[in-house]
Design an enzyme around this catalytic site. Sequence first.
Site, PDB file in Angstrom:
ATOM      1  N   LYS A 161       0.937  -1.171  -0.146  1.00  0.00           N
ATOM      2  CA  LYS A 161      -0.061   0.022   0.135  1.00  0.00           C
ATOM      3  C   LYS A 161       0.853   1.088  -0.053  1.00  0.00           C
ATOM      4  CE  LYS A 161      -4.063  -1.770   0.551  1.00  0.00           C
ATOM      5  NZ  LYS A 161      -5.398  -1.405  -0.551  1.00  0.00           N
ATOM      6  N   ASP A 188      -0.537  -0.716  -4.609  1.00  0.00           N
ATOM      7  CA  ASP A 188      -1.687   0.071  -4.588  1.00  0.00           C
ATOM      8  C   ASP A 188      -1.791   1.139  -3.932  1.00  0.00           C
ATOM      9  OD1 ASP A 188      -4.613   0.639  -4.840  1.00  0.00           O
ATOM     10  OD2 ASP A 188      -5.317  -1.158  -3.325  1.00  0.00           O
ATOM     11  N   ASP A 241      -9.490   0.080  -9.601  1.00  0.00           N
ATOM     12  CA  ASP A 241     -10.158  -0.760  -8.417  1.00  0.00           C
ATOM     13  C   ASP A 241     -11.436   0.078  -8.022  1.00  0.00           C
ATOM     14  OD1 ASP A 241     -11.166  -1.792  -6.114  1.00  0.00           O
ATOM     15  OD2 ASP A 241      -9.429  -1.804  -5.088  1.00  0.00           O
ATOM     16  N   LYS A 265     -14.099  -6.784  -7.296  1.00  0.00           N
ATOM     17  CA  LYS A 265     -14.561  -7.280  -5.850  1.00  0.00           C
ATOM     18  C   LYS A 265     -16.143  -7.559  -5.717  1.00  0.00           C
ATOM     19  CE  LYS A 265     -10.879  -4.577  -3.705  1.00  0.00           C
ATOM     20  NZ  LYS A 265     -10.683  -3.054  -3.171  1.00  0.00           N
TER      21      LYS A 265
HETATM   22 MN    MN Z   1      -7.145  -1.631  -4.272  1.00  0.00          MN
END
Ligand code: MN
Length: 344
Positions: A161, A188, A241, A265
Site C-alpha cells: 500500500k 496499490d 479498483d 471485488k
Molecule cells: Mn485496491
Amino acid sequence: MGKIVDVKFTLKEYRYDKPFHIVGSISSGTTNIEIELILDSGARGYGEASPSFRVNGEKVEVLFEMRNFVRETIMGMDVRNYRRIFDLTDKMFATPSLKAAIQCAVLDAFSEEIGVPVYQILGGAKNTIETDKTVSIDTLENRIKEATDIFKDGFRVIKVKVGENLSEDIEAMEEIYKVTKGAKYIVDANMGYTPKQAVEFAKKIYRKGIDISVFEQPVLATDISGLKFVRFNSPFPVAADESAHTKYDVLRLIREEAVDYVNIKLMKSGISDALAIVEMVKTANLHLMLGCMAESSIGVNQSVHFSLGTGAFDFHDLDSHLMLNEETFRGKFKQKGPKMFVEE
Ligand code: MN
C-alpha cells in the site's frame, strides 16, 4: 424444492489483528452482515456483506434496515432460478455489498440443495489459486518487517500500500524488494497520487530494476483520463479498483483504453456484474485480479469459489480473513499459506 422460506440477517463484528492503514484511512475493525437463507428442503445458504463507505458509500446500519425489504422480495423464490433473483437484486446500486451477500447466499443455498459446490456451478475452471498478502502503510521499519514476515510465510505475491508520501513510498518499495527477492508485487495507491506523481513513482521504481506486476488505482476514481495517462506513461500495467464498480464502469474503462487490469471485488459488483465484467475484460484482451473488502472467511469463500469457477484471474488479493480475529474458519475451501483450494 429450492424455495426460500426464511431469510436471516446477523450483524458480525471483527477486529483487525493490527490497524489496517491505507491512504486516508486507518481501520481497526469491521461490522459485516451475514445472510442466511433457509429453503423448504431445509438446505441453508450463507452470504456476507462487508460494507465500505470509502468505496461504496455504504453504512452497515442502512444495509441492516433493508432486511424486511430483502425478505419480502425474495421469500418464496426458487434458488434454482437464481438469475431471477440476480435480476431483482441488480437494482441495489446503493448497497452493492448487500446485493453481493444475497446473490452469494442464493448460490450457496442452490449448491447445498443440489450437492454441487459453487465453484462448479460457476464453471469449475480451476481447483487451486494463490493469494497475495498486504503490507499496509506504516513506518519504513514496520513495512520491511511486515514484508519479511509475509515472504517467510510463503507468500510470493506481496501487495504494497502506497499513496500518502511519494518519497517514503519509493524508499519502502526499494527496501521491501531487497528482503523479498523473487516475489511479485502489486502496488496499490488507493487514489493517493496525482497522475504525474504516479508516473514519477513508476519510473523511479523501474530505474531501480524493480518490476511491478500491477499498479493499482494510482489516481482518483473519477479521473479516467488520469488512469489512461498513467497507463501510457508508466512501464507497469495499471489497474482500476475504486474506478470499477459495475459492468457499466468497466465498459467505459475499456472504451477509453484507460487500464490494463480490472480489480473485481464481489462487494462492489455482486456475482451478476462480476460475471459480466469477467467476459467483457477477457473479450477486450485485458486482465483481471480479484480483491476483497473486510470479509471474514464466509465472504472470502464467495470470492474463492468465484475465481475457481471462472478461472479468470491472474492475481488474487484475498487476505482479509487472514487479518481479522475470527474464531472459527468457515470457508468451504482449504488454505495452506497462500494456496486456496478445493479437493475434488
Ligand atoms: Mn485496491
